[in-house]
Structure formats: structure tokens, C-alpha cells
Design a protein around this motif. Structure first.
Motif, mmCIF file in Angstrom:
data_model
loop_
_atom_site.group_PDB
_atom_site.id
_atom_site.type_symbol
_atom_site.label_atom_id
_atom_site.label_comp_id
_atom_site.label_asym_id
_atom_site.label_seq_id
_atom_site.Cartn_x
_atom_site.Cartn_y
_atom_site.Cartn_z
ATOM 1 N N ASP A 198 0.832 -1.198 0.000
ATOM 2 C CA ASP A 198 0.000 0.000 0.000
ATOM 3 C C ASP A 198 0.867 1.247 0.000
ATOM 4 O OD1 ASP A 198 -2.459 -1.295 0.065
ATOM 5 O OD2 ASP A 198 -2.520 -1.360 2.252
ATOM 6 N N ILE A 199 0.374 2.295 -0.644
ATOM 7 C CA ILE A 199 1.051 3.590 -0.578
ATOM 8 C C ILE A 199 1.162 3.980 0.895
ATOM 9 C CG2 ILE A 199 0.762 6.059 -1.048
ATOM 10 C CD1 ILE A 199 -0.421 5.302 -3.745
ATOM 11 N N GLY A 200 2.337 4.427 1.291
ATOM 12 C CA GLY A 200 2.577 4.815 2.677
ATOM 13 C C GLY A 200 3.057 3.672 3.551
ATOM 14 N N GLY A 201 3.022 2.456 3.038
ATOM 15 C CA GLY A 201 3.465 1.291 3.812
ATOM 16 C C GLY A 201 4.976 1.102 3.724
ATOM 17 N N ASN A 202 5.430 -0.037 4.201
ATOM 18 C CA ASN A 202 6.848 -0.375 4.171
ATOM 19 C C ASN A 202 7.055 -1.619 3.324
ATOM 20 O OD1 ASN A 202 7.364 1.725 5.947
ATOM 21 N ND2 ASN A 202 7.200 0.409 7.740
ATOM 22 N N LEU A 203 8.213 -1.694 2.705
ATOM 23 C CA LEU A 203 8.576 -2.827 1.861
ATOM 24 C C LEU A 203 9.932 -3.335 2.305
ATOM 25 C CD1 LEU A 203 8.390 -4.644 -0.693
ATOM 26 C CD2 LEU A 203 9.381 -2.728 -1.967
ATOM 27 N N SER A 204 10.021 -4.640 2.594
ATOM 28 C CA SER A 204 11.302 -5.252 2.952
ATOM 29 C C SER A 204 11.741 -6.175 1.834
ATOM 30 C CB SER A 204 11.187 -6.045 4.259
ATOM 31 O OG SER A 204 10.985 -5.168 5.340
ATOM 32 N N ILE A 205 12.961 -5.982 1.386
ATOM 33 C CA ILE A 205 13.554 -6.803 0.331
ATOM 34 C C ILE A 205 14.788 -7.476 0.918
ATOM 35 C CG2 ILE A 205 14.598 -6.804 -1.968
ATOM 36 C CD1 ILE A 205 13.043 -4.203 -2.530
ATOM 37 N N THR A 206 14.872 -8.789 0.760
ATOM 38 C CA THR A 206 15.985 -9.550 1.304
ATOM 39 C C THR A 206 16.816 -10.117 0.169
ATOM 40 O OG1 THR A 206 14.665 -10.123 3.230
ATOM 41 C CG2 THR A 206 16.605 -11.472 2.818
ATOM 42 N N CYS A 207 18.129 -10.006 0.321
ATOM 43 C CA CYS A 207 19.066 -10.553 -0.656
ATOM 44 C C CYS A 207 19.987 -11.510 0.090
ATOM 45 C CB CYS A 207 19.865 -9.425 -1.312
ATOM 46 S SG CYS A 207 20.912 -9.984 -2.686
ATOM 47 N N MET A 208 20.135 -12.722 -0.445
ATOM 48 C CA MET A 208 20.926 -13.734 0.245
ATOM 49 C C MET A 208 21.998 -14.301 -0.678
ATOM 50 S SD MET A 208 19.592 -17.214 2.106
ATOM 51 C CE MET A 208 19.182 -18.082 0.610
ATOM 52 N N ALA B 290 21.120 -9.814 3.564
ATOM 53 C CA ALA B 290 20.925 -8.372 3.749
ATOM 54 C C ALA B 290 19.444 -8.060 3.560
ATOM 55 C CB ALA B 290 21.750 -7.587 2.750
ATOM 56 N N THR B 291 18.899 -7.269 4.488
ATOM 57 C CA THR B 291 17.502 -6.852 4.386
ATOM 58 C C THR B 291 17.471 -5.348 4.162
ATOM 59 O OG1 THR B 291 16.789 -8.630 5.838
ATOM 60 C CG2 THR B 291 15.266 -6.789 5.545
ATOM 61 N N PHE B 292 16.782 -4.952 3.118
ATOM 62 C CA PHE B 292 16.618 -3.543 2.759
ATOM 63 C C PHE B 292 15.166 -3.176 3.025
ATOM 64 C CE2 PHE B 292 19.870 -5.453 0.191
ATOM 65 C CZ PHE B 292 20.872 -4.512 0.091
ATOM 66 N N THR B 293 14.953 -2.041 3.649
ATOM 67 C CA THR B 293 13.583 -1.600 3.927
ATOM 68 C C THR B 293 13.342 -0.246 3.281
ATOM 69 O OG1 THR B 293 13.553 -2.793 6.026
ATOM 70 C CG2 THR B 293 11.908 -1.077 5.739
ATOM 71 N N ILE B 294 12.288 -0.167 2.507
ATOM 72 C CA ILE B 294 11.853 1.098 1.911
ATOM 73 C C ILE B 294 10.627 1.528 2.705
ATOM 74 C CG2 ILE B 294 11.043 2.261 -0.169
ATOM 75 C CD1 ILE B 294 12.468 0.028 -1.771
ATOM 76 N N THR B 295 10.741 2.659 3.403
ATOM 77 C CA THR B 295 9.633 3.139 4.228
ATOM 78 C C THR B 295 8.820 4.176 3.469
ATOM 79 O OG1 THR B 295 11.031 4.832 5.218
ATOM 80 C CG2 THR B 295 10.890 2.728 6.375
ATOM 81 N N ALA C 18 10.256 -3.624 -10.869
ATOM 82 C CA ALA C 18 11.017 -4.857 -10.683
ATOM 83 C C ALA C 18 12.338 -4.551 -9.987
ATOM 84 C CB ALA C 18 11.276 -5.513 -12.036
ATOM 85 N N TYR C 19 12.670 -5.366 -8.989
ATOM 86 C CA TYR C 19 13.908 -5.202 -8.237
ATOM 87 C C TYR C 19 14.777 -6.440 -8.410
ATOM 88 C CZ TYR C 19 12.061 -1.143 -5.756
ATOM 89 O OH TYR C 19 11.582 0.095 -5.449
ATOM 90 N N SER C 20 16.066 -6.232 -8.357
ATOM 91 C CA SER C 20 17.023 -7.327 -8.326
ATOM 92 C C SER C 20 18.098 -6.971 -7.314
ATOM 93 C CB SER C 20 17.637 -7.568 -9.709
ATOM 94 O OG SER C 20 18.334 -6.417 -10.137
ATOM 95 N N CYS C 21 18.924 -7.929 -6.983
ATOM 96 C CA CYS C 21 19.989 -7.656 -6.025
ATOM 97 C C CYS C 21 21.280 -8.320 -6.471
ATOM 98 C CB CYS C 21 19.597 -8.105 -4.621
ATOM 99 S SG CYS C 21 19.672 -9.881 -4.319
ATOM 100 N N GLY C 22 22.317 -7.919 -5.807
ATOM 101 C CA GLY C 22 23.626 -8.499 -6.071
ATOM 102 C C GLY C 22 24.535 -8.223 -4.898
ATOM 103 N N TYR C 23 25.772 -8.653 -5.026
ATOM 104 C CA TYR C 23 26.742 -8.365 -3.985
ATOM 105 C C TYR C 23 28.107 -8.171 -4.626
ATOM 106 C CZ TYR C 23 27.817 -13.381 -4.327
ATOM 107 O OH TYR C 23 28.151 -14.631 -4.786
ATOM 108 N N GLU C 24 28.957 -7.532 -3.882
ATOM 109 C CA GLU C 24 30.325 -7.279 -4.325
ATOM 110 C C GLU C 24 31.266 -7.736 -3.223
ATOM 111 O OE1 GLU C 24 29.408 -3.217 -6.888
ATOM 112 O OE2 GLU C 24 30.054 -3.039 -4.796
ATOM 113 N N VAL C 25 32.404 -8.269 -3.643
ATOM 114 C CA VAL C 25 33.437 -8.666 -2.691
ATOM 115 C C VAL C 25 34.775 -8.119 -3.175
ATOM 116 C CG1 VAL C 25 32.274 -10.750 -1.871
ATOM 117 C CG2 VAL C 25 33.808 -10.894 -3.818
#
Length: 159
Positions: free
Chosen positions: A14-24, A57-62, A71-78
Motif C-alpha cells: 500500500d502507498i505509505g506502507g513499508n517494503l522489505s527486500i531480502t538478498c541472500m 541483507a535486508t533492505f527496507t523502503i519506508t 522490478a527489483y534485483s539484487c547483487g553483492y560485491e566482494v
């Protein structure tokens, strides 16, 4: 390097809600740095993780807005031998941002109207009580003034 796995707590937000995206990341890499990006964003938005633990890693968009959908995607760097190496990008997850339902909006509207009516009722009751108190005080003052002017008239009316 293994391909990361992305997941979301809900694909409808919902507009105004929160979204949690997890990348593993399945394999353990020291000094790993995760990122998410909105695929259709030409600026390649990157967000900082709110929680990083055990290669997850958990990302939260408030306060989600319509612009956070997509569409979202994730990645990592080392860091390997002094060079930053990026993983392949995860699969995509689609996030749909929706307006709050009409029942939710109606409930909120009725709550606001109810509070406003309650405040108006309290103000009216207080005004009436103050007016009665002021009216009875001025009536007593008027009677005392009349008695002071003509003390005999009160004796005749009481007999």
C-alpha cells in the motif's frame, strides 16, 4: 561467485506502507557488500541494507510511494586481490504499489469526522455551561442592585 537470491515480504504494498527486500548469498564471502536496484530505473538506484547478518541483507523502503513500484534485483560485491568483483544479478521480483482500499480510506475519514463532531459537542456543552453560570451570576447581581436601590420593595414581595 554464486547468484544471489532475492525475496520480498509482499509483492503488493500500500502507498505509505513499508517494503522489505531480502538478498541472500549462499556462499560465505568475507567483506561482502549487498545492493538492490530497481531494474527499470535508468539511474540504477542503490539502497543501503538496514540489516546485514549471515550473508543475508535486508533492505527496507519506508513510506512507499507509487514511484517505488517496479522490478527489483539484487547483487553483492566482494574484494578479491584488491579488486572489487561483482556477482551476477539475481532474478527479478516485481513490486506493485497500490492505493489504499476504499474501505480503509472510508474508515479513516469516518474516524476524523467522528473526532471533529466530538470536539464540537464538547465545545458546545462548555459554552452552554459557561453561559448558564454567567447568566445566573448576572441575575443575582441585578437583584442585589435593585435591593440596594429600593430596599422596601423586596420586603413587600416576600410577605
Amino acid at each position: 561467485m554464486t547468484k544471489p537470491v532475492i525475496s520480498i515480504d509482499s509483492d503488493d504494498v500500500d502507498i505509505g506502507g513499508n517494503l522489505s527486500i531480502t538478498c541472500m548469498n549462499i556462499r560465505d564471502h568475507p567483506g561482502v557488500s549487498f545492493f538492490i536496484q530497481r531494474v527499470d530505473d535508468v539511474r540504477t538506484s542503490r539502497f543501503q541494507p538496514v540489516l546485514l547478518q549471515d550473508n543475508i541483507a535486508t533492505f527496507t523502503i519506508t513510506n512507499v510511494t507509487q514511484g517505488d513500484g517496479g522490478a527489483y534485483s539484487c547483487g553483492y560485491e566482494v574484494m578479491a586481490n584488491g579488486t572489487v568483483v561483482a556477482s551476477t544479478i539475481s532474478e527479478r521480483v516485481k513490486v506493485t504499489v497500490k492505493a489504499k482500499s476504499w474501505t480503509h480510506l472510508l474508515t479513516r475519514y469516518l474516524y476524523v469526522v467522528g473526532v471533529a463532531i466530538l470536539i464540537v459537542a464538547v465545545v458546545i456543552v462548555v459554552a452552554i455551561k459557561l453561559r448558564k453560570r454567567k447568566g445566573s451570576a448576572s441575575l443575582n447581581d441585578s437583584t442585589e442592585e435593585l435591593n440596594a436601590i429600593n430596599p422596601t420593595s423586596t420586603k413587600e414581595t416576600t410577605l
